[in-house]
Design an enzyme around this catalytic site. Structure first.
Site, PDB file in Angstrom:
ATOM      1  N   LYS A  79       0.842  -1.198   0.000  1.00  0.00           N
ATOM      2  CA  LYS A  79       0.000   0.000   0.000  1.00  0.00           C
ATOM      3  C   LYS A  79       0.876   1.246   0.000  1.00  0.00           C
ATOM      4  CE  LYS A  79      -3.948   2.055   2.467  1.00  0.00           C
ATOM      5  NZ  LYS A  79      -4.885   1.928   3.605  1.00  0.00           N
ATOM      6  N   SER A 160      -9.881   2.389   2.669  1.00  0.00           N
ATOM      7  CA  SER A 160      -8.938   3.049   1.788  1.00  0.00           C
ATOM      8  C   SER A 160      -7.994   2.085   1.070  1.00  0.00           C
ATOM      9  CB  SER A 160      -8.094   4.049   2.592  1.00  0.00           C
ATOM     10  OG  SER A 160      -7.293   3.367   3.562  1.00  0.00           O
ATOM     11  N   SER A 184     -10.522   0.196   7.043  1.00  0.00           N
ATOM     12  CA  SER A 184      -9.918   0.275   5.710  1.00  0.00           C
ATOM     13  C   SER A 184      -9.186  -0.965   5.237  1.00  0.00           C
ATOM     14  CB  SER A 184      -8.961   1.476   5.639  1.00  0.00           C
ATOM     15  OG  SER A 184      -9.688   2.681   5.642  1.00  0.00           O
TER      16      SER A 184
END
Length: 494
Positions: A79, A160, A184
């Site tokens: 990420k 997210s 998330s």
């Protein structure tokens, strides 16, 4: 031999050890998949050299008869919130465009030391603020899933960690890092039919992770099944003296401890999670999940978490407050993007840089956070929200006297089309209604896929556990996984 990109973390690890295939073959297969999936916009930066170097190191170690590292031969996605030495880390925000860290985050460093290779940096909601992956400065991530109505609407992969969930679901990588502040990891996992675990707050170091809300942010693993999540999380977790919130506790061997036999365990069903307007399909899956856990030997009990209804509003005071403080460092002076109009002074540069660099949702949360921390409102909002947070944590402490884990839905809906909720921030925030309470209390929680809705989209079930009881969460997740038999996967259209 099956397609190498269909293999999970455990299968790749064991296959490389057995000599069934080389680590380089695995890396090359995944690199090719990533290069073909531009339509998903899951990867912001591709790092094939990193993945190949790790693979070659694994193959060299095996040829020399050396003991292989725990994740030797396993390529992963990272990420974009994790600082990676020599590779841009932008948190999907224009204000960090061009920022290349000269250091490695603790989590990414642990994974690389365990032998994992990085396929690239994954797209996400800007600064981890969002539930649909529509706030990235570099374009939306598109879920690999489509509705079964024959249309071609682009679907949200959740947020997210939407780039992570999309990449794992689309078989671009067998596992990926995620971060979870208010859901998330869990919500995107549910939206894309994969598994994802947020460990106890402090299990994974936050050092080198670009901060959103420091008292809530926690790294975790995302993969296609519970076992792979356990393997990856074990490599990520551990005490870090560089993080003052890091837990100085031993990391269990979660993979070895996996056991789907829940005899003697009690599973709580919190009545406050029965929310008006929740689709019947989600409530039906919740009931089915309880039946699966009962079949695994658990006793099902109804419990109460009375302050649950205050969790979401309290979260959307505390998280923006911390964000407004954390994001004050982005001023265009030291790193990242800078706007400097002719004749501009220092204050003008600050204002212009932040106006150009921050997206609309980030600005919204900074403004909310600044407001609730301002003189005259601090006690009315922020102090009250912290008191509510304490009550929420106390609810969980009391409920553990009645049960070992909790079972809830992960999200109040399946995935939705990109653009369908982007004009309604409140509707977007409600996506986290089931995930936020565990985050507020710092508890481990996991989403596992339970089935498909009538539109052919995945639905997830959430397990919440006691502090430091990731094993209990993983075991309950495994019991669901074995009984759900979820094998659906998106048909490649990209």
């Amino acid at each position: 031999m099956s397609n190498l990109t269909d293999l999970g973390i455990k299968e790749i690890r064991d296959g490389v050890r057995a000599g069934s295939f080389s680590a380089r073959e695995v890396a090359e297969a995944h690199i090719e998949q990533v290069s073909k999936a531009k339509a998903l916009n899951a990867f912001l930066i591709e790092t094939p050299d990193h993945a190949l170097a790790a693979a070659d190191a694994a193959d060299k170690a095996k040829a020399a008869g050396e003991e292989l590292a725990p994740l030797a031969g396993v390529p992963i996605g990272m990420k974009d919130l994790f600082c990676t030495e020599g590779v841009e880390a932008r948190a999907a925000s224009a204000i960090l465009d061009g920022f290349t860290p000269t250091y490695e985050s603790t989590v990414s460093g642990k994974l690389f030391a365990a032998g994992a290779g990085m396929l690239g940096k994954l797209n996400m909601d800007q600064f981890a603020m969002g539930s649909s992956n529509e706030t990235s400065a570099f374009g939306n991530v598109v879920s690999p899933w489509r509705r079964n109505d024959g249309g071609n609407t682009d679907m949200s992969p959740g947020g997210s960690s939407g780039g992570s969930s999309a990449a794992v679901a689309a078989r671009l990588c067998p596992g990926a890092t995620g971060t979870d502040t208010g859901g998330s990891i869990r919500q995107p996992a549910a939206f894309t039919g994969i598994s994802g675990i947020k460990p106890t707050y402090g299990r994974c170091s936050r050092w080198g992770i670009i901060a959103f809300a420091s008292s809530l942010d926690q790294a975790g693993s995302m993969a296609r099944d519970v076992t792979d999540c356990a393997i990856m999380l074990e490599a990520m977790a551990g005490y870090d003296p560089k993080d003052s919130t890091s837990l100085n506790a031993p990391v269990p061997n979660w993979e070895a401890g996996l056991n789907a036999d829940l005899k003697g365990k009690r599973v709580g069903i919190p009545k406050e999670y029965r929310i008006d307007g929740t689709p019947a399909e989600i409530n039906a899956l919740w009931d089915q999940g309880a039946a699966w856990l009962k079949d695994a030997g658990a006793e099902i009990v109804e419990v109460s978490l009375p302050h649950t209804k205050y969790a979401l509003p309290a979260y959307y005071i505390i998280a923006p407050a911390e964000a407004s403080s954390n994001l004050a460092r982005y001023d265009g002076v030291r790193y990242g993007h800078r706007e400097l109009p002719d004749g501009a002074g220092l204050q003008d540069m600050y204002a212009e840089t932040r106006e150009a660099g921050f997206g609309a949702e980030v600005k919204r949360r900074i403004m909310i956070g600044t407001y609730v921390l301002s003189a005259g409102f601090y006690d009315a909002y922020y102090t009250q929200a912290q008191k509510v947070r304490t009550l929420i944590a106390r609810d969980f402490e009391q409920v553990w006297q009645q049960c070992d884990v909790l079972l809830t839905p992960t999200a109040p809906s399946a995935s939705f089309g990109l653009g369908e909720k982007s004009n309604d921030p409140i509707a977007m925030y409600l996506n986290d209604v089931f995930a936020v309470p565990a985050s507020m209390a710092g508890l481990p929680a996991m989403s596992v896929p339970g089935g498909l809705d009538s539109q052919g989209l995945p639905l997830g079930l959430q397990i919440i556990g006691k502090e430091l009881d990731e094993q209990g969460v993983l075991n309950a997740g495994l019991a669901i996984e074995q009984r759900a038999g979820f094998a659906a996967r998106p048909e490649a259209w990209w």
